[in-house]
Design a protein around this motif. Structure first.
Motif, short mmCIF file in Angstrom:
data_model
loop_
_atom_site.label_atom_id
_atom_site.label_comp_id
_atom_site.label_asym_id
_atom_site.label_seq_id
_atom_site.Cartn_x
_atom_site.Cartn_y
_atom_site.Cartn_z
N THR A 48 0.79 -1.08 -0.24
CA THR A 48 0.11 0.09 -0.08
C THR A 48 0.72 1.21 0.10
O THR A 48 0.65 1.91 -0.75
CB THR A 48 -0.77 -0.02 1.18
OG1 THR A 48 -1.89 -1.21 1.00
CG2 THR A 48 -1.77 1.25 1.13
N LYS A 71 -4.26 10.34 -8.53
CA LYS A 71 -5.61 9.86 -8.17
C LYS A 71 -6.46 9.65 -9.45
O LYS A 71 -7.35 8.75 -9.38
CB LYS A 71 -6.27 11.17 -7.40
CG LYS A 71 -7.80 11.08 -7.16
CD LYS A 71 -8.17 12.42 -6.58
CE LYS A 71 -9.85 12.27 -6.32
NZ LYS A 71 -10.28 13.56 -5.71
N HIS A 74 -5.46 5.89 -10.50
CA HIS A 74 -5.44 4.68 -9.79
C HIS A 74 -6.96 4.83 -8.80
O HIS A 74 -7.45 3.77 -8.20
CB HIS A 74 -4.31 4.81 -8.52
CG HIS A 74 -3.13 4.46 -9.28
ND1 HIS A 74 -2.76 3.27 -9.71
CD2 HIS A 74 -2.22 5.34 -9.50
CE1 HIS A 74 -1.47 3.32 -10.28
NE2 HIS A 74 -1.16 4.67 -10.30
N GLY A 75 -7.53 6.10 -8.67
CA GLY A 75 -8.84 6.13 -8.13
C GLY A 75 -8.77 5.65 -6.99
O GLY A 75 -8.18 5.84 -5.83
N THR A 76 -9.91 4.63 -6.62
CA THR A 76 -10.21 3.91 -5.42
C THR A 76 -9.14 2.64 -5.05
O THR A 76 -9.44 2.21 -3.98
CB THR A 76 -11.61 3.74 -5.20
OG1 THR A 76 -11.98 2.59 -6.15
CG2 THR A 76 -12.49 4.95 -5.42
N SER A 77 -8.37 2.47 -6.00
CA SER A 77 -7.77 1.12 -6.02
C SER A 77 -7.06 0.89 -4.86
O SER A 77 -7.13 -0.32 -4.12
CB SER A 77 -6.74 1.02 -7.31
OG SER A 77 -5.72 1.88 -7.26
N ASP A 79 -7.72 2.31 -1.62
CA ASP A 79 -8.41 2.13 -0.75
C ASP A 79 -9.41 0.75 -0.87
O ASP A 79 -9.44 0.01 0.30
CB ASP A 79 -9.73 3.18 -0.84
CG ASP A 79 -9.12 4.53 -0.52
OD1 ASP A 79 -8.50 4.98 0.59
OD2 ASP A 79 -9.15 5.60 -1.40
N ASP A 80 -9.63 0.35 -2.01
CA ASP A 80 -10.26 -0.87 -2.19
C ASP A 80 -9.41 -2.12 -1.55
O ASP A 80 -9.90 -2.98 -0.92
CB ASP A 80 -10.48 -1.24 -3.64
CG ASP A 80 -11.49 -0.20 -4.17
OD1 ASP A 80 -12.22 0.45 -3.55
OD2 ASP A 80 -11.72 -0.05 -5.35
N GLU A 83 -9.62 -1.91 2.56
CA GLU A 83 -10.90 -2.48 2.98
C GLU A 83 -11.06 -3.85 2.50
O GLU A 83 -11.58 -4.69 3.64
CB GLU A 83 -12.09 -1.47 2.19
CG GLU A 83 -13.19 -1.57 3.17
CD GLU A 83 -13.02 -1.18 4.48
OE1 GLU A 83 -13.82 -1.68 5.36
OE2 GLU A 83 -12.12 -0.22 4.54
N TYR A 136 -5.17 13.38 -1.85
CA TYR A 136 -5.25 11.95 -1.98
C TYR A 136 -4.37 11.03 -1.37
O TYR A 136 -4.89 9.88 -0.84
CB TYR A 136 -5.01 11.77 -3.82
CG TYR A 136 -5.23 10.33 -4.30
CD1 TYR A 136 -6.55 9.82 -4.19
CD2 TYR A 136 -4.02 9.78 -4.76
CE1 TYR A 136 -6.51 8.46 -4.79
CE2 TYR A 136 -4.06 8.52 -5.26
CZ TYR A 136 -5.44 7.93 -5.27
OH TYR A 136 -5.75 6.50 -5.74
N ILE A 140 -5.84 8.20 1.71
CA ILE A 140 -5.44 6.85 2.03
C ILE A 140 -4.84 6.20 3.20
O ILE A 140 -5.03 5.38 3.80
CB ILE A 140 -4.29 6.52 0.60
CG1 ILE A 140 -5.35 6.82 -0.86
CG2 ILE A 140 -3.94 5.21 0.65
CD1 ILE A 140 -4.20 6.51 -1.99
N HIS A 143 -7.46 6.43 5.89
CA HIS A 143 -8.11 5.21 5.81
C HIS A 143 -7.33 3.83 6.30
O HIS A 143 -7.98 3.15 6.89
CB HIS A 143 -8.52 4.87 4.07
CG HIS A 143 -9.50 3.57 3.89
ND1 HIS A 143 -9.72 3.37 2.59
CD2 HIS A 143 -10.23 2.77 4.82
CE1 HIS A 143 -10.85 2.17 2.63
NE2 HIS A 143 -10.67 2.02 4.06
#
Length: 213
Positions: A48, A71, A74-77, A79-80, A83, A136, A140, A143
């Protein structure tokens, strides 16, 4: 009596398996007589931190520090992955600690801030992130810290929060103020890790949270 089995680049999997040949799993260090376990873990799961810093640093250089190219790509990758993979792995690791050391106090430390809340143009040479990617990356990290907090609370461990204590001590600050070394031109051989001051302040804050003198 302290037994320190911390090791650079460790992942939650290294609690139960050898990180390197000849290096015992970290859980081998605890047992029924253990009184206290402190740990900082999760940032290396799925790469990460290193993946996000490398990707955003490269994108920042190519964009000349403009926009939010990391951002955008890679967007939410990240964060995904936190989680769906890191968070359950953290819970499993903390449960494994509890199983080996049922009477110990367990403290799961969050990570001190790597980036400031907003872009600092003077920091670009040390932390080459595009202006829009600074918040961004910070989100992360927030999160990930929240995943550590939830895993700690759900397994009976104490979460040690550094979000307030480390504010203003990120990698963009001057030597003697920053707790984390920058990606470039820092004083540590290993960048984007705590320096001696950061380690000392993290220890002090952890002891304060746990009520230890």
């Amino acid at each position: 009596r302290l037994k320190d089995v911390t090791c650079g680049a460790a992942r939650t999997a290294d609690f139960t398996q050898a990180q390197y040949p000849g290096v015992a799993p970290q859980l081998d260090a605890v047992g029924a007589g253990t009184d206290l376990v402190t740990l900082t873990i999760g940032g290396n799961d799925n790469g990460t931190f290193i993946n996000a810093i490398t990707a955003c640093g490269t994108a920042g250089v190519l964009s000349g520090g403009k926009g939010s190219p990391c951002k955008d790509k890679h967007g939410t990758s990240f964060d995904d992955e936190i989680e769906t993979s890191t968070y359950p792995a953290l819970k499993a690791a903390l449960r494994a600690v509890r199983a080996k050391a049922p009477d110990a106090r367990v403290a799961a430390l969050g990570y001190p801030w790597i980036t400031p809340a907003a872009a600092d143009p003077s920091c670009f040479v040390k932390l080459p992130l595009a202006a829009g990617d600074v918040p961004y990356l910070r989100a992360i990290q927030a999160h990930l810290n929240d995943a550590v907090r939830r895993a700690a609370e759900e397994t009976g461990a104490t979460y040690v929060d550094f979000s307030a204590a480390s504010e203003g001590h990120d990698a963009c600050q001057a030597t003697g103020t920053r707790w984390i070394e920058p990606l470039l031109f820092g004083s540590n051989l290993v960048p984007v890790h705590p320096n001696a001051l950061g380690e000392r302040r993290m220890a002090e804050h952890t002891m304060s949270v746990l009520g230890l003198g």
